[in-house]
Write a protein that holds these residues in place. Structure first.
Motif, PDB file in Angstrom:
ATOM      1  N   PHE A 104      47.859  33.587 120.257  1.00 48.13           N
ATOM      2  CA  PHE A 104      48.147  34.573 119.224  1.00 48.13           C
ATOM      3  C   PHE A 104      48.432  33.924 117.866  1.00 48.13           C
ATOM      4  CE2 PHE A 104      47.816  38.218 121.696  1.00 48.13           C
ATOM      5  CZ  PHE A 104      48.204  39.352 120.973  1.00 48.13           C
ATOM      6  N   VAL A 105      48.675  32.619 117.829  1.00 51.45           N
ATOM      7  CA  VAL A 105      48.882  31.946 116.552  1.00 51.45           C
ATOM      8  C   VAL A 105      47.648  32.100 115.662  1.00 51.45           C
ATOM      9  CG1 VAL A 105      49.240  29.689 115.449  1.00 51.45           C
ATOM     10  CG2 VAL A 105      50.544  30.296 117.489  1.00 51.45           C
ATOM     11  N   GLY A 106      46.459  32.146 116.266  1.00 53.84           N
ATOM     12  CA  GLY A 106      45.217  32.261 115.502  1.00 53.84           C
ATOM     13  C   GLY A 106      45.145  33.523 114.661  1.00 53.84           C
ATOM     14  N   PRO A 107      45.176  34.714 115.276  1.00 50.35           N
ATOM     15  CA  PRO A 107      45.106  35.941 114.476  1.00 50.35           C
ATOM     16  C   PRO A 107      46.294  36.114 113.549  1.00 50.35           C
ATOM     17  CG  PRO A 107      45.511  36.446 116.796  1.00 50.35           C
ATOM     18  CD  PRO A 107      45.126  35.004 116.728  1.00 50.35           C
ATOM     19  N   ILE A 124      54.535  33.848 111.045  1.00 45.00           N
ATOM     20  CA  ILE A 124      53.794  32.683 111.525  1.00 45.00           C
ATOM     21  C   ILE A 124      54.761  31.561 111.874  1.00 45.00           C
ATOM     22  CG2 ILE A 124      53.380  31.694 109.232  1.00 45.00           C
ATOM     23  CD1 ILE A 124      50.976  31.628 112.228  1.00 45.00           C
ATOM     24  N   ALA A 125      55.861  31.445 111.129  1.00 45.60           N
ATOM     25  CA  ALA A 125      56.873  30.427 111.445  1.00 45.60           C
ATOM     26  C   ALA A 125      57.499  30.715 112.807  1.00 45.60           C
ATOM     27  CB  ALA A 125      57.945  30.394 110.358  1.00 45.60           C
ATOM     28  N   LEU A 126      57.726  32.000 113.091  1.00 39.55           N
ATOM     29  CA  LEU A 126      58.299  32.374 114.387  1.00 39.55           C
ATOM     30  C   LEU A 126      57.326  32.058 115.516  1.00 39.55           C
ATOM     31  CD1 LEU A 126      60.864  33.721 115.529  1.00 39.55           C
ATOM     32  CD2 LEU A 126      59.662  35.912 115.412  1.00 39.55           C
ATOM     33  N   ALA A 236      49.359  50.396 113.650  1.00 36.59           N
ATOM     34  CA  ALA A 236      49.867  50.798 114.963  1.00 36.59           C
ATOM     35  C   ALA A 236      49.126  50.076 116.077  1.00 36.59           C
ATOM     36  CB  ALA A 236      49.738  52.316 115.126  1.00 36.59           C
ATOM     37  N   PHE A 237      47.823  49.918 115.900  1.00 38.01           N
ATOM     38  CA  PHE A 237      47.030  49.193 116.899  1.00 38.01           C
ATOM     39  C   PHE A 237      47.513  47.754 117.024  1.00 38.01           C
ATOM     40  CE2 PHE A 237      43.357  46.498 117.947  1.00 38.01           C
ATOM     41  CZ  PHE A 237      42.967  47.065 119.152  1.00 38.01           C
ATOM     42  N   GLY A 238      47.772  47.102 115.883  1.00 37.32           N
ATOM     43  CA  GLY A 238      48.246  45.724 115.906  1.00 37.32           C
ATOM     44  C   GLY A 238      49.576  45.582 116.598  1.00 37.32           C
ATOM     45  N   ILE A 239      50.473  46.542 116.394  1.00 36.18           N
ATOM     46  CA  ILE A 239      51.781  46.503 117.055  1.00 36.18           C
ATOM     47  C   ILE A 239      51.613  46.594 118.570  1.00 36.18           C
ATOM     48  CG2 ILE A 239      53.955  47.753 117.358  1.00 36.18           C
ATOM     49  CD1 ILE A 239      53.730  48.552 114.394  1.00 36.18           C
ATOM     50  N   PHE A 270      59.178  35.325 121.088  1.00 33.98           N
ATOM     51  CA  PHE A 270      58.863  34.930 119.710  1.00 33.98           C
ATOM     52  C   PHE A 270      57.454  35.383 119.335  1.00 33.98           C
ATOM     53  CE2 PHE A 270      61.908  31.109 118.842  1.00 33.98           C
ATOM     54  CZ  PHE A 270      62.981  31.976 118.952  1.00 33.98           C
ATOM     55  N   SER A 271      56.494  35.167 120.247  1.00 30.46           N
ATOM     56  CA  SER A 271      55.110  35.545 119.986  1.00 30.46           C
ATOM     57  C   SER A 271      54.977  37.050 119.792  1.00 30.46           C
ATOM     58  CB  SER A 271      54.216  35.082 121.139  1.00 30.46           C
ATOM     59  OG  SER A 271      52.891  35.541 120.976  1.00 30.46           O
ATOM     60  N   ILE A 272      55.625  37.823 120.653  1.00 27.60           N
ATOM     61  CA  ILE A 272      55.558  39.284 120.560  1.00 27.60           C
ATOM     62  C   ILE A 272      56.192  39.764 119.254  1.00 27.60           C
ATOM     63  CG2 ILE A 272      56.380  41.431 121.590  1.00 27.60           C
ATOM     64  CD1 ILE A 272      56.252  39.973 124.316  1.00 27.60           C
ATOM     65  N   THR A 273      57.364  39.219 118.938  1.00 25.32           N
ATOM     66  CA  THR A 273      58.056  39.605 117.704  1.00 25.32           C
ATOM     67  C   THR A 273      57.218  39.265 116.477  1.00 25.32           C
ATOM     68  OG1 THR A 273      60.177  39.173 118.788  1.00 25.32           O
ATOM     69  CG2 THR A 273      60.197  39.355 116.388  1.00 25.32           C
ATOM     70  N   ALA A 274      56.600  38.085 116.493  1.00 23.99           N
ATOM     71  CA  ALA A 274      55.757  37.679 115.364  1.00 23.99           C
ATOM     72  C   ALA A 274      54.559  38.616 115.212  1.00 23.99           C
ATOM     73  CB  ALA A 274      55.279  36.245 115.562  1.00 23.99           C
ATOM     74  N   GLY A 275      53.940  38.966 116.323  1.00 28.26           N
ATOM     75  CA  GLY A 275      52.790  39.862 116.273  1.00 28.26           C
ATOM     76  C   GLY A 275      53.158  41.241 115.760  1.00 28.26           C
TER      77      GLY A 275
END
Length: 291
Positions: A104-107, A124-126, A236-239, A270-275
């Protein structure tokens, strides 16, 4: 159920169905095909059958596509092939949920670059902090092989390029674009996967398994996502899509008996929160284009 409630629920179910289908397909691939034909052979079957199915479904030869557009579709497809190959190679040695979290770092990086809001750099830092928690560094309990993490990071880099190339052809029909793109993706994965051709021929049922996994991992998720995007704002889709690492970890727990350490769970959070944060604050439209 009132129609207004159904209208709100259906897009959520479409996105959830897409994520579940992708997670189940990848888990089946890891459990049933990896031991017999490896990650490379499995990737070849997935992209090859996905290309055949989507070519028959969308019939892109009927579309008016210019030579320049084919050039960008080729770049898009070759990147897609590398992304799938790197992701499955990562999946061969690290848990599914963690591979998705790292990818998920990519998108997220593309979202930040297109948005250019200072607050988005927090996300992105998260995400990067989550990846650092997963690296086999002294003092953490990740227990992950460096090779698997690097393959996941390579998949993240390919996903970022895939989005950039995809935006150049976003005016084309998405189904036809992905169908042609998968043909080019197969040009990457099939030569590598041919090393396992003998095993595939020795076990013909693997072809049926490959078709099933292609349907679950590519064809069905893409179709559900396209239906969801017609009913949802991109934010909303991104969330909703940001929940993929958590869903992948849960599916892998039940199907593959993969468990995560406390540090790894924090990294997924962290990944979910960042996304979710990125989806809520980014300007403009940035497609994640999960395939």
């Amino acid at each position: 159920m009132p129609s207004s409630t159904a209208a709100r629920l259906i897009p959520f179910l479409l996105v959830l169905g897409s994520i579940l289908s992708l997670s189940v397909g990848s888990s089946l691939a890891k459990e049933l095909l990896f031991p017999l034909i490896g990650a490379t052979g499995t990737t070849a079957l997935r992209t090859g059958f996905s290309a055949i199915v989507l070519l028959l479904l969308w019939r892109p030869w009927r579309a008016s596509i210019t030579r320049r557009e084919y050039h960008f579709i080729a770049l898009y497809g070759l990147t897609l092939g590398m992304m799938n190959l790197c992701f499955y190679l990562a999946l061969d040695s690290i848990p599914f949920g963690l591979a998705v979290a790292i990818e998920f770092v990519g998108p997220l990086t593309v979202t930040v670059l297109y948005s250019r809001k200072i607050s988005d750099f927090i996300w992105i830092a998260l995400a990067v902090a989550g990846v650092l928690l997963l690296l086999p560094l002294r003092g953490n309990d990740s227990g992950l092989p460096l090779t698997g993490v690097l393959f996941a990071l390579a998949a993240a880099f390919c996903w970022a390029l895939y989005i950039v190339f995809g935006k150049t052809i976003s005016h084309l029909h998405s189904g036809q674009t992905v169908a042609v793109g998968l043909v080019f993706a197969s040009m990457v994965t099939l030569p590598v996967g041919m090393m396992d051709a003998g095993a595939i021929l020795a076990h013909p049922y693997l072809l049926a398994m490959g078709l099933l996994i292609a349907l679950l991992s590519s064809s069905l998720p893409m179709t559900l996502e396209m239906a969801a995007l017609k009913r949802l704002p991109h934010k909303a889709f991104g969330i909703m899509v940001s929940m993929e690492p958590a869903v992948a970890a849960l599916v892998a727990f039940f199907m593959l008996s993969e468990t995560l350490t406390p540090t790894q769970i924090i990294a997924v959070v962290f990944s979910i929160t960042a996304g979710m944060g990125s989806a809520m604050t980014a300007r403009g439209r940035v497609d994640t284009l999960v395939t």
